[in-house]
Design a protein around this motif. Structure first.
Motif, PDB file in Angstrom:
ATOM      1  N   LEU A  15       0.792  -1.188  -0.026  1.00  0.00           N
ATOM      2  CA  LEU A  15      -0.141  -0.134   0.135  1.00  0.00           C
ATOM      3  C   LEU A  15       0.877   1.190  -0.009  1.00  0.00           C
ATOM      4  N   GLY A  16       0.557   1.996  -1.036  1.00  0.00           N
ATOM      5  CA  GLY A  16       1.498   3.313  -1.063  1.00  0.00           C
ATOM      6  C   GLY A  16       1.459   4.012  -2.226  1.00  0.00           C
ATOM      7  N   ILE A  17       2.240   5.128  -2.305  1.00  0.00           N
ATOM      8  CA  ILE A  17       2.255   5.972  -3.414  1.00  0.00           C
ATOM      9  C   ILE A  17       3.606   5.641  -3.860  1.00  0.00           C
ATOM     10  N   VAL A  18       3.681   5.815  -5.384  1.00  0.00           N
ATOM     11  CA  VAL A  18       5.021   5.738  -6.238  1.00  0.00           C
ATOM     12  C   VAL A  18       4.973   6.865  -6.952  1.00  0.00           C
ATOM     13  N   ILE A  19       5.942   7.496  -7.152  1.00  0.00           N
ATOM     14  CA  ILE A  19       6.293   8.760  -7.794  1.00  0.00           C
ATOM     15  C   ILE A  19       7.192   8.164  -8.671  1.00  0.00           C
ATOM     16  N   ASP A  20       7.069   7.790  -9.999  1.00  0.00           N
ATOM     17  CA  ASP A  20       7.609   7.134 -11.265  1.00  0.00           C
ATOM     18  C   ASP A  20       8.091   8.095 -12.347  1.00  0.00           C
ATOM     19  N   ILE A  30      11.756  16.670  -5.825  1.00  0.00           N
ATOM     20  CA  ILE A  30      10.554  16.204  -5.194  1.00  0.00           C
ATOM     21  C   ILE A  30      10.786  15.901  -3.720  1.00  0.00           C
ATOM     22  N   MET A  31      11.828  15.528  -3.178  1.00  0.00           N
ATOM     23  CA  MET A  31      12.110  15.297  -2.006  1.00  0.00           C
ATOM     24  C   MET A  31      12.057  16.452  -1.303  1.00  0.00           C
ATOM     25  N   GLU A  32      12.435  17.643  -1.817  1.00  0.00           N
ATOM     26  CA  GLU A  32      12.547  18.916  -1.219  1.00  0.00           C
ATOM     27  C   GLU A  32      11.067  19.351  -0.892  1.00  0.00           C
ATOM     28  N   ILE A  33      10.273  19.161  -1.868  1.00  0.00           N
ATOM     29  CA  ILE A  33       8.991  19.451  -1.930  1.00  0.00           C
ATOM     30  C   ILE A  33       8.178  18.854  -0.512  1.00  0.00           C
ATOM     31  N   ILE A  34       8.478  17.525  -0.449  1.00  0.00           N
ATOM     32  CA  ILE A  34       7.777  16.677   0.519  1.00  0.00           C
ATOM     33  C   ILE A  34       8.351  17.081   1.807  1.00  0.00           C
ATOM     34  N   SER A  35       9.794  17.208   1.914  1.00  0.00           N
ATOM     35  CA  SER A  35      10.296  17.575   3.139  1.00  0.00           C
ATOM     36  C   SER A  35       9.597  18.742   3.508  1.00  0.00           C
ATOM     37  N   LEU A  45       9.458   6.920   3.669  1.00  0.00           N
ATOM     38  CA  LEU A  45       9.757   7.224   2.345  1.00  0.00           C
ATOM     39  C   LEU A  45      11.120   6.473   1.881  1.00  0.00           C
ATOM     40  N   SER A  46      11.184   6.127   0.686  1.00  0.00           N
ATOM     41  CA  SER A  46      12.282   5.742   0.168  1.00  0.00           C
ATOM     42  C   SER A  46      12.577   6.296  -1.307  1.00  0.00           C
ATOM     43  N   LEU A  56      13.150   6.770 -20.108  1.00  0.00           N
ATOM     44  CA  LEU A  56      14.029   7.901 -19.814  1.00  0.00           C
ATOM     45  C   LEU A  56      15.581   7.399 -20.096  1.00  0.00           C
ATOM     46  N   GLY A  57      15.758   6.267 -20.096  1.00  0.00           N
ATOM     47  CA  GLY A  57      17.461   5.887 -20.021  1.00  0.00           C
ATOM     48  C   GLY A  57      17.439   5.480 -18.612  1.00  0.00           C
ATOM     49  N   ARG A  58      17.763   6.686 -17.514  1.00  0.00           N
ATOM     50  CA  ARG A  58      17.809   6.507 -16.455  1.00  0.00           C
ATOM     51  C   ARG A  58      16.775   7.542 -15.610  1.00  0.00           C
ATOM     52  N   LYS A  59      16.203   6.959 -14.666  1.00  0.00           N
ATOM     53  CA  LYS A  59      15.226   7.685 -13.923  1.00  0.00           C
ATOM     54  C   LYS A  59      15.293   7.403 -12.265  1.00  0.00           C
ATOM     55  N   ASP A  60      14.655   8.473 -11.617  1.00  0.00           N
ATOM     56  CA  ASP A  60      14.636   8.345 -10.049  1.00  0.00           C
ATOM     57  C   ASP A  60      13.214   7.747  -9.770  1.00  0.00           C
ATOM     58  N   LEU A  61      12.897   7.516  -8.721  1.00  0.00           N
ATOM     59  CA  LEU A  61      11.753   6.855  -8.129  1.00  0.00           C
ATOM     60  C   LEU A  61      11.524   7.170  -6.675  1.00  0.00           C
ATOM     61  N   ILE A  62      10.446   7.262  -6.162  1.00  0.00           N
ATOM     62  CA  ILE A  62      10.043   7.676  -4.749  1.00  0.00           C
ATOM     63  C   ILE A  62       9.015   6.669  -4.233  1.00  0.00           C
ATOM     64  N   LYS A  63       9.078   6.352  -3.225  1.00  0.00           N
ATOM     65  CA  LYS A  63       8.154   5.437  -2.670  1.00  0.00           C
ATOM     66  C   LYS A  63       7.671   6.027  -1.340  1.00  0.00           C
TER      67      LYS A  63
END
Ligand SMILES: [Zn+2]
Length: 158
Positions: A15-20, A30-35, A45-46, A56-63
């Motif tokens: 259960l959760g939110i993934v920002i992909d 995005i971490m700055e906004i959340i913090s 959060l991870s 995208l080739g390379r991406k970041d992801l937040i859970k």
């Protein structure tokens, strides 16, 4: 399960939110906004950096271990890093998914830097900016008509 899913390095969550689909290197924004958000203080959060992505080739992801993201936070993300996908996960499955696009209008989120602007003298007047470009880098205040770089504007604090 499809092969592509088995290949994923990112463990699934119940259960959760993934920002992909965050372009690599932008996850920190995005971490700055959340913090800064008061209601996110107790959310586990991870942050995953530099995953391989077909798109995208390379991406970041937040859970995030929470049920839903507030519209204010989604709006801020859409301004700073447009194009990311926000997924709500329930029972390990994607329950809903939305691709956030940079908004054409930004209401009541940013403070106008013009001291003479009515939004600064009359605090009940909601600020209203219009994006001048697709990527929202320059915005115009709909009250005083001044144009600003998005970077120079600060978010309104509740
Ligand atoms: Zn203004």
């Amino acid at each position: 399960m499809k092969n592509t899913e088995q290949m994923q390095m990112i463990p699934k969550i119940e259960l959760g939110i993934v920002i992909d689909h965050i372009p690599a290197g932008q996850g920190i924004k995005i971490m700055e906004i959340i913090s800064k958000a008061e209601d996110m203080k107790d959310v586990a959060l991870s942050l995953g950096l530099n995953y391989e992505s077909q798109k995208l080739g390379r991406k970041d992801l937040i859970k995030l271990q929470m049920e839903y993201l507030s519209p204010e936070i989604i709006q801020q993300i859409s301004i700073v890093v447009p194009g990311v996908t926000i997924k709500a996960i329930k029972n390990f499955k994607v329950h809903s998914k939305v691709v956030v696009q940079s908004p054409k209008e930004i209401r009541n989120l940013l403070e106008c830097k013009n001291p003479n602007c009515i939004t600064n003298s009359e605090k009940h007047v909601e600020t209203h900016f219009t994006a001048l470009e697709e990527n929202c880098k320059r915005v115009r205040c709909e009250y005083c008509e001044r144009v600003f770089d998005l970077k120079e504007l600060h978010a309104l604090v509740d």
